[in-house]
Scaffold this active site. Structure first.
Site, PDB file in Angstrom:
ATOM      1  N   SER A 206       0.584  -1.510   0.612  1.00  0.00           N
ATOM      2  CA  SER A 206       0.355   0.114   0.069  1.00  0.00           C
ATOM      3  C   SER A 206       0.488   1.647   0.227  1.00  0.00           C
ATOM      4  CB  SER A 206      -0.901  -0.367   1.516  1.00  0.00           C
ATOM      5  OG  SER A 206       0.002   0.424   2.616  1.00  0.00           O
ATOM      6  N   HIS A 234      -5.508  -4.464  -1.737  1.00  0.00           N
ATOM      7  CA  HIS A 234      -5.043  -3.224  -2.172  1.00  0.00           C
ATOM      8  C   HIS A 234      -5.928  -3.462  -3.617  1.00  0.00           C
ATOM      9  CE1 HIS A 234      -4.184  -0.664   1.072  1.00  0.00           C
ATOM     10  NE2 HIS A 234      -3.568  -1.259   1.646  1.00  0.00           N
ATOM     11  N   LYS A 265     -12.398  -1.136   1.068  1.00  0.00           N
ATOM     12  CA  LYS A 265     -11.433   0.379  -0.053  1.00  0.00           C
ATOM     13  C   LYS A 265     -12.258  -0.976  -1.463  1.00  0.00           C
ATOM     14  CE  LYS A 265      -7.788  -0.562   3.682  1.00  0.00           C
ATOM     15  NZ  LYS A 265      -6.181  -0.978   4.090  1.00  0.00           N
TER      16      LYS A 265
END
Ligand SMILES: *Cc1c(COP(=O)(O)O)cnc(C)c1O
Length: 423
Positions: A206, A234, A265
């Protein structure tokens, strides 16, 4: 991301018996230490504007700002389909799940979502958790803790949730250098062939936005008889034909023992999960304390996530929009000569290299220009690599990107920071 600074234990003054007045000063002294080295965390108090992503009202600055550091990478947290699914489920089923999964807390939406996530990754089964953090902590803690003599080989830049899960398991841990196949193989060679092994790593990291050599790690895992545990937090929603992540993009999903992801996310809501074999998921469901003894996610959350996952499996529009925004931002940064890490992912770290400057840039971008970028300082990244981490997405317009790059260029000039030769 290691997350927290190593710090000495807090100790009661020698020879004194502690009383109620002893403790707060100890906590305060530890906090003073964070202030002194610039690593104290200040929260930005925001009100996101649904339907107007990436705008938010910033209470500290007292104004609307453009958010550049959200992990709601695709804006799915405000997608009309996701909001509608959540409204519907809220009205139909109420606010909460009503119990742990085992005691009246398993709702039809949880079951449907687990099926959808298993299908997304081409696995037999999936298991939901209340966050991605918990999915790593519980799964690694349970598997490594219950397999006798298990050794976990952990990438040096693994997320705090994996590190804590491994610690909780009490299994032997070997840290290999970040994305370093030779170092990983050196450790594997040293281990007896007859002990169980888990290689734990991430796909997209990340902070630098770099990507692991997944296929080569799977080759080593096969050679030495190790399981593979891949954190795709991610990447899910954003890579692969259906948003299954980097393993899907590279056709490697069948080679991984466990794929772990977040629902907070790229998918825009909240929660975490693993996708793996039926036996492995059932094992964690049956032995993972942090799964068993915690109230299930509200059904409306599962419904919203389900809408988000289904949409991103079918639609590439958001992924393509994100790639376009990232490419456009990089081009404008090049033209302005601003220094950034040219990563192979959607994460664009603009390098500053000093904690105070990084915070000052962030403050001025906010108050003078209306752009919100959280400064990323030690201990999240090593000292000397302080940065502004940008995550442009499909809903950032070219005009917003132009405006941000102009503001960065102005501040770079005013502060006399080093530029690169303009492209
Ligand atoms: C954010 C993050 C997690 C935790 O996921 P949450 O759903 O936010 O709890 C796990 N792994 C990595 C690499 C992360 O960045």
């Amino acid at each position: 991301m290691t997350g927290s600074a190593p710090s000495a234990p807090l100790s009661v003054p020698p020879g004194s018996a502690p009383n109620n007045a002893t403790y707060d000063p100890l906590f305060q002294a530890a906090l003073d230490g964070l202030h002194a080295d610039g690593s104290y965390r200040y929260f930005a108090e925001l009100e996101r504007r649904a339907g107007n992503f990436p705008q938010a009202f910033h209470h500290g600055a007292g104004r609307d700002v453009t958010v550049w550091c959200s992990n709601d990478y695709l804006g799915m947290g405000q997608h009309p389909l996701v909001q509608a699914a959540m409204h519907k489920a809220l009205d139909e089923t109420g606010a909460g799940a009503g119990g742990t999964r085992n005691i009246s807390g398993t709702h039809h939406y949880h079951v449907e979502l687990e099926k959808e996530l298993a299908a997304l990754h081409g696995k037999e089964s999936a298991l939901l958790f209340n966050s991605g953090y918990l999915s790593n902590w519980v799964t690694l803690g349970t598997i490594a803790g219950r397999l006798k003599d298990c050794v976990v080989l952990s990438d040096a830049l693994n997320h705090a949730s994996m590190i804590e899960g491994i610690r909780h398991s009490r299994a032997e841990k070997r840290i290999f250098r970040h994305n370093d196949l030779q170092d990983l193989e050196r450790h594997l060679k040293e281990l007896p062939p007859d002990v169980p092994k888990i290689i734990a790593f991430e796909s997209v990291y990340s902070m630098d936005g770099d990507i692991a050599p997944i296929e080569e790690i799977c080759d080593l895992a096969d050679k030495y008889g190790a399981m593979t545990y891949l954190d795709e937090v991610h990447a899910v929603g954003m890579y692969g034909a259906q948003g299954g992540g980097i393993a899907q993009e590279r056709g490697l999903e069948h080679r991984l023992t466990v794929i772990e992801g977040t629902l907070g996310k790229g998918f825009g809501v909240v929660g975490g999960y693993i996708a793996a074999s039926r036996a492995l998921c059932d094992f964690v469901r049956s032995f993972g304390s942090g799964f068993i003894f915690s109230t299930a996610l509200p059904p409306m959350i599962a419904a919203g996530v389900l809408a988000s996952v289904r949409h991103l499996r079918a639609s590439a529009t958001e992924r393509e929009g994100q790639k376009r925004a990232v490419a456009y931002l990089r081009r404008r940064l090049d033209e302005a000569g601003l220094p950034y890490i040219d990563s192979p992912s959607h994460i664009v770290p603009v390098m500053v290299g000093d904690a105070k400057t990084c915070r000052a840039l962030s403050d001025e971008l906010l108050t003078r220009f209306g752009h919100y970028l959280q400064p990323i300082n030690y201990p999240t990244v090593p000292r000397g690599t302080e940065r502004l981490r940008l995550t442009p997405g499909p809903l950032h317009t070219e005009a917003q990107i132009d405006d941000l790059v102009a503001a960065l260029a102005t501040l770079w000039r005013e502060k006399g920071l080093a530029l690169r030769p303009a492209a």
